[in-house]
Enzyme design. Structure first.
Site, PDB file in Angstrom:
ATOM      1  CG  HIS A  27     -15.893   1.375  -2.541  1.00 56.49           C
ATOM      2  ND1 HIS A  27     -15.063   0.480  -3.677  1.00 56.49           N
ATOM      3  CD2 HIS A  27     -14.973   0.282  -1.325  1.00 56.49           C
ATOM      4  CE1 HIS A  27     -13.991  -0.292  -3.700  1.00 56.49           C
ATOM      5  NE2 HIS A  27     -14.304  -0.308  -1.848  1.00 56.49           N
ATOM      6  CG  HIS A  66     -12.752   3.508  -1.978  1.00 60.00           C
ATOM      7  ND1 HIS A  66     -11.849   4.082  -1.477  1.00 60.00           N
ATOM      8  CD2 HIS A  66     -13.742   4.341  -1.383  1.00 60.00           C
ATOM      9  CE1 HIS A  66     -12.243   5.349   0.041  1.00 60.00           C
ATOM     10  NE2 HIS A  66     -12.721   4.524   0.092  1.00 60.00           N
ATOM     11  CG  HIS A 259     -15.576   0.829   3.150  1.00 58.05           C
ATOM     12  ND1 HIS A 259     -15.484   1.307   2.478  1.00 58.05           N
ATOM     13  CD2 HIS A 259     -14.491  -0.477   1.583  1.00 58.05           C
ATOM     14  CE1 HIS A 259     -13.543   1.881   2.144  1.00 58.05           C
ATOM     15  NE2 HIS A 259     -13.563   0.629   1.709  1.00 58.05           N
ATOM     16  CD  GLU A 415      11.940  12.168   0.841  1.00 60.09           C
ATOM     17  OE1 GLU A 415      11.567  11.414   1.664  1.00 60.09           O
ATOM     18  OE2 GLU A 415      13.527  11.834   1.160  1.00 60.09           O
ATOM     19  CG  HIS A 478      22.147   7.225   1.777  1.00 62.72           C
ATOM     20  ND1 HIS A 478      22.350   7.225   3.153  1.00 62.72           N
ATOM     21  CD2 HIS A 478      21.682   9.242   1.826  1.00 62.72           C
ATOM     22  CE1 HIS A 478      21.522   7.885   4.238  1.00 62.72           C
ATOM     23  NE2 HIS A 478      22.015   9.026   3.278  1.00 62.72           N
TER      24      HIS A 478
END
Lengths: 681, 681
Positions: A27, A66, A259, A415, A478
């Protein structure tokens, strides 16, 4: 911008472009757009490339991993042990310069590439610094005051994990965190206006960050330097939005074609000419650029570390206890005797949920291990992760109780952010052992971060409670089914599912003792009996015979809540005159590391083996011939009803055992541990 | 507030409290805090409880799914087939009222509970409505104009998946989306000020939402009604922040102790007395409340559907083609003959990457299947997910090209949001088939949403390219190892890894034909040959013999890029006089659904079987005796070098096959498909 700085920036650009061109992969766009800011950040950073582990070094995180060619150019120019030959081997097998930053390369703080992780790791690095400083700095001794610098792109900002971590960073007022947002308007799909038109500045202000905006990020070095100065004075984390042109200087600049593909030969040629370099030469570093960085950054950095060492020496005289603790932590060793704090149990002890036993264990060790830093994703009262000794980690003027010396982090319902932050805390060094609680099923929300814990070797610990259908009424949304199979299939990840108090202690003993392996400890919501045949010493092998039987006709291998059930099953079998050995296998990863002789003593040839676990059967064939599990989603109801519904009862176990004995009658039975061939690498 | 509305709201509260009390499990706090707004939303919603599938119904999503008792109360009172007895069975095994909302219950649009998913599903529901309306509405016929209403809590707002989806919703100007944020200051860890002090209003404004704020959400019904009216006039999605007191009316109101535990008996008593109900009675619905909702909502709703049916009749006369398409879609059938559009190949066709073959397939079917709605998490050019026929889904005045009739969604780098949005699009109905692209490794970021696709039976499709070490230089951060094992272990999820063009067609044929099963299609970055022995008909069985051999001494079972490698391995073995059958097993889930007779014809008794896949070996013992795989992280380098490094060459395969033949010589060999016992449920 001085001539030498311009020359240095051009060198960064061209080294990066040459790497990508030589590899014909990578990149080039971001390095060209970011060379100026990278120069500005690194030039003023405090570090010593001769000792990448110096604890008070500034940290740099390339969240848009990257763009790694940029980072390799910087590491080379700023004196880290990365040679021009290493740059020439960019993205080649076995090189020190893989396709995305990997933390084993000296000077790379965290492994990045998967978007959103780096900035979230940086929040962890900043938390660790604040905590370390609050614990050890003294009015007359500033041992810790480093910054964490980040470059991140649009992709990182779009990822939810970054939103989670940055919201928390704002709450925690982490003013040691300075992030540059590469606002180049380009992602792989083209202009960001196809999907990303939010007001980023306003979003970060909403999080409680200070936001600055530099409109010409490719050229306005002065503005970048000023922004850095201002950021250091802020009482909040700072986001410096840097509007840049991707691939700046390339014929393709400003387009997404620059990119992720190497520049064409004629493009490189014109770029080198434009920057005053010989277009016929590659991987060129003018001596004056080496000299410049040596004088401006490398030598001052070495001096800073020397001064720090002297400071620490005086500190050691005045604060010998703290200094001893720091020295121990920097050596990567836990306090001696910590294992003795781990509780052990006998069969006459009370039946308790393993999550409760985990809480009791944490109560017993929390104060003794100052590098332990816990938390929960807003399930403290369910995960039981907060030691009675704990103080919350909070800024001094926070609306909630706590301080920066606190070692309990209120992560919120985040989380994935928690996982990435724990990786950052671990990456800080000083032997930090981060643990975080959530329901086992929701560790999956953090899969991206868990994978990086394992890949980078951050020994973080997930306290994953409510580990099965045994949670009952909350139901299938759950109740984990595939979760343990997923994580057991992840390399370098321990996945404990302890059956009782001794096994909980063994799990923590191995998990906290691990230097490069993360752990998930799956814990029950429901009470489980203390087993007669368990011990910490046995369980820390990962698997052992918990109930022996003479001339066993079948082996029942189980984990967690199903070990006591397997024992009941064995008793039901005994009543029918059938002899069954019961094996507890709390962690496959640890068991796999034992000698083959030991493993075969537990799961030998000649006896058919049935695995018993109230989760998917996937993966269990590695340790058993037949598998009793749940290969569908769970059900909402009282835990005892749900167990019965899935036939996980003593009789249900005995029934499978009898069918297994029958099925294998007369066959030559080979232990599943004996294979025709083994992994070679 | 009128007396009858007060009575109705009190009834909602007490029905909810009684459910939790009877079950002795559940969450009373949110229902007490939210009864007023729930009443206000539902009273004015357009739906017919006698036909929960009416396509132009308003949708309601309870994103904080733990408050499900509230939803069950509403469903009962608003005429859905949920009886008082069902409410009394709350959270019991086998009841229609499980612990969190599950979409199979009539009137429940999406399964929620895992936080952040519901609001993100709602974004998908709103996208689908916009697309449906743009395609089918005519100036004189408004067939589709429904709203999607959401209630969400602090937890949902903290989750990254919600951040991703809400940022996109703002970009897409989804003014058919109206979300109420229950700002009750309480999460499980206590006051939100321990971790969540961001300025939510400002954040949502930054996303491009309209934000309103109601300060007394428990009582100010008038303000809620006005806010709803205003939201409907907005040209943006609306977030209505509703400051409430959790557990309002309970003795524990405002504290986190009322969040997730039943109220005590004396608390329920005082609450019932305060609300004018007999404290000795439970599950009471005053007749006037039934009558009120019947008159205000249920009957008008039935009338609205009747009017819609009449409207659709006239529409059918004026726009017969569109009407036919709508009718077909509502019946859940794809356009007849669509399978014939799927390409097929012979061995002489060019070697191509399966991601390229996927693109060619999409080009061929995209225009023919108007319910197909694709996208990518900012990897369009890598995933090759955009058909040439596609128009981007964008608001009319967006800065980027496209319109609401477009069927290609630029999701941005938001994998988890994409997954949850695809679930919402699928939940809208009208046979929408959503697919989304990303790298296979990053499907893991969306694990929470993928799990809910499978649990709820949304037949969405993940186009998961760059499926192995074969991606080469990007390295271990991007190379999946555990990913397929994880998803194969997830119930009700197809995980295809096609080996060539015919298998790509089979994967899409089964995936798009599935009514209740989601699929992941793992595709190669690198070119693969078209196989002589493949066909769509064979591959759609999930597994088949791709290369037969007389008197096979070993079976090589492989997927994707390793099928042609296994064939090379078989040829290398043949050169040594060893006969090997090669089996391609592109989808285990589909293979498992074939007759046992068929499966045993593919993987019979008597021949040792080796699996070959450049991913973890976990899970393969279900179909093989020995496993050749990669049980560590990958490596950055040229794909061909990396394959060699891991010994995945013809010789490497042949070597494992020979060792396997040797190992099993003289043993009775039972197919792994033959088991001592099978799953019962």
């Amino acid at each position: 911008m001085s001539d030498i700085e311009e020359r240095a920036i051009s060198t960064i650009k061209l080294l990066s472009v040459d790497q990508v061109a030589k590899a014909n992969s990578g990149h080039p766009g971001a390095p060209l757009g970011l060379a100026t800011v990278a120069h500005a950040i690194w030039k003023q950073m405090r570090f010593n490339p001769k000792n990448p582990d110096w604890i008070n070094r500034d940290r740099f995180v390339l969240s848009n991993g990257h763009a790694v060619a940029l980072l390799y150019s910087l590491l080379h120019l700023f004196g880290y042990p990365l040679t021009i030959d290493d740059l020439k081997n960019f993205r080649q097998l076995g090189s020190k310069t893989p396709g995305h930053p990997e933390a084993e390369t000296p000077g790379i703080e965290v492994t990045t590439g998967p978007l959103g992780q780096g900035i979230s790791n940086a929040v962890g690095l900043a938390i660790a610094q604040k905590q370390f400083a609050a614990r050890y700095n003294k009015p007359d001794f500033t041992l810790s005051d480093n910054y964490t610098y980040v470059i991140l792109g649009d992709g990182c900002l779009q990822e939810g994990v970054a939103s989670e971590a940055c919201s928390l960073a704002g709450h925690l007022q982490l003013n040691n965190l300075i992030a540059f947002y590469d606002d180049n308007h380009i992602t792989i799909d083209g202009n960001t206006n196809v999907s990303f038109t939010e007001d980023v500045n306003k979003r970060f202000e909403a999080y409680g960050w200070e936001v600055q905006w530099i409109k010409d990020g490719n050229n306005d070095l002065n503005a970048i330097n000023k922004a850095l100065e201002q950021a250091k004075k802020s009482n909040k984390p700072t986001l410096i939005r840097l509007t840049t042109i991707i691939g700046y200087g390339s014929l393709q600049q400003g387009s997404h074609s620059v990119h992720g593909s190497p520049l064409k030969a004629d493009d490189i040629k014109q770029l080198k000419e434009k920057l005053g370099f010989n277009p016929e030469e590659n991987f060129v570093v003018p001596q004056e650029v080496y000299d410049y960085y040596n004088k401006e950054t490398i030598q001052p950095g070495q001096k800073l570390e020397e001064e720090w060492n002297a400071l620490f020496k005086s500190y050691s005289e005045k604060y010998p206890e703290q200094a001893k603790e720091i020295t121990r932590r920097l050596s990567g060793e836990l306090p001696s005797g910590w294992e003795e704090k781990l509780p052990s149990y006998t069969k006459d002890d009370k039946a308790l949920a393993t999550r409760k036993l985990s809480e009791m264990l944490l109560d017993s060790i929390f104060d003794y291990i100052p590098e332990l830093i816990g938390g929960s994703a807003d399930l403290t009262g369910s995960n039981l992760t907060r030691s009675k000794e704990a103080t919350d980690f909070q800024p001094d003027d926070a609306p909630a109780e706590g301080n920066y010396a606190g070692r309990y982090i209120r992560y919120g319902v985040r989380e994935h952010g928690m996982g990435a932050i724990m990786n950052g805390i671990s990456a800080f060094g000083a032997n930090y052992k981060a643990y975080g609680g959530t329901f086992l099923n929701f560790v999956s929300y953090a899969a991206g971060a868990v994978r990086l814990s394992a890949l980078s070797g951050h020994p973080v610990v997930w306290v994953a409670t409510h580990d099965s259908i045994g949670l009952g009424e909350d139901g299938p949304t759950h109740q984990p089914i595939e979760t343990l199979a997923h994580f057991r299939a992840t390399p370098n990840l321990k996945v404990w599912r302890p059956a009782d108090g001794n096994e909980v202690s063994a799990a923590y003993k191995v998990a906290l003792g691990s230097k490069h392996t993360p752990s998930i400890i799956a814990l029950s919501r429901q009470n489980l009996p203390q087993l007669e045949g368990s011990s910490v010493a046995k369980a820390e092998k990962g698997g052992y015979v918990v109930k022996e039987a003479a001339d066993a006709q079948v082996i029942l291998v189980a984990t967690g809540s199903e070990v006591s059930l397997a024992i009941e099953g064995a008793e039901a079998l005994a009543a029918k005159g059938v002899s069954a050995r019961v094996v507890s296998l709390p962690d496959q990863h640890t068991f796999d590391q034992q000698s083959k002789e030991y493993r075969l003593s537990v799961l030998p040839d000649g006896i058919p083996i049935v695995s018993i676990e109230v989760l998917t059967t996937t993966g269990w064939a590695k340790y058993s011939h037949e598998q009793f599990g749940i290969d569908r989603f769970g059900a909402s109801g009282k835990a005892s009803d749900v167990y019965k519904f899935f036939e996980f009862t003593a009789d249900g176990v005995a029934d499978r055992a009898l069918k297994t004995i029958e099925f294998y009658k007369g066959s030559k039975i080979v232990s599943p541990l004996n294979k025709a061939f083994y992994s070679v690498v």
